[in-house]
Design an enzyme around this catalytic site. Sequence first.
Site, PDB file in Angstrom:
ATOM      1  CB  CYS A 101      42.898  43.565  62.977  1.00 17.22           C
ATOM      2  SG  CYS A 101      42.898  43.363  64.777  1.00 17.22           S
ATOM      3  CB  CYS A 103      45.942  39.881  64.960  1.00 17.44           C
ATOM      4  SG  CYS A 103      44.500  39.819  63.859  1.00 17.44           S
ATOM      5  CB  CYS A 148      39.702  41.229  64.796  1.00 16.62           C
ATOM      6  SG  CYS A 148      40.918  40.247  63.896  1.00 16.62           S
ATOM      7  CB  CYS A 196      43.228  38.956  67.537  1.00 18.28           C
ATOM      8  SG  CYS A 196      42.728  40.679  67.279  1.00 18.28           S
ATOM      9  CB  CYS A 215      29.599  52.695  63.569  1.00 18.11           C
ATOM     10  SG  CYS A 215      29.966  54.231  64.395  1.00 18.11           S
TER      11      CYS A 215
HETATM   12 ZN   LIG Z   1      42.792  41.047  64.921  1.00 19.11          ZN
END
Ligand SMILES: [Zn+2]
Length: 166
Positions: free
Chosen positions: A82, A85, A130, A133, A153
């Site tokens: 991610c 984070c 995510c 976060c 996607c």
């Molecule tokens: Zn994250």
Amino acid sequence: MNRRIFLYGTMGAIAALAGGSFLLRERSGYRAMAETFEVTRTEAEWRKILTGEQYAVLREEATERAFTSPLLEEHRKGIFHCAGCDLPAYSSEAKYDSGTGWPSFWEALPDAIGTKQDNSLFMTRTEVHCRRCGGHFGHIFDDGPPPTGKRHCLNGLALAFRPATA
Ligand SMILES: [Zn+2]
């Protein structure tokens, strides 16, 4: 169906139409009302950490233009984290070329993502973000390859690739 999520989704679509110029930018503030996350930052803190484009995608659910992500050509072994984070989110093992112009995967790493129903733009889609976060990654569709049949996607701007060291 969760009535509150439906209501906000509808409002988001109306707001997007009213806004006119930013149809791909769906809505902001939506997720903060619906869910809380382990990693939280203020808007100002996120703006400091992220580039403008990353902020638009991760925090405002903008969609990057197709065929613009350098990650489309990333074929090394490794993990896609991610960009907000740094949580490891997708493995190169599940990456494939969907031909859509966005980095595509048939599954996420265990416990890496959350999903919600997205009713914006007059469609019903599964939004993916995510788990830690809440940063927006993209959407999940049912036209992916085996073994899952899913197509995650994703916006390349939402991901940071770390090549395997071994
Ligand atoms: Zn994250």
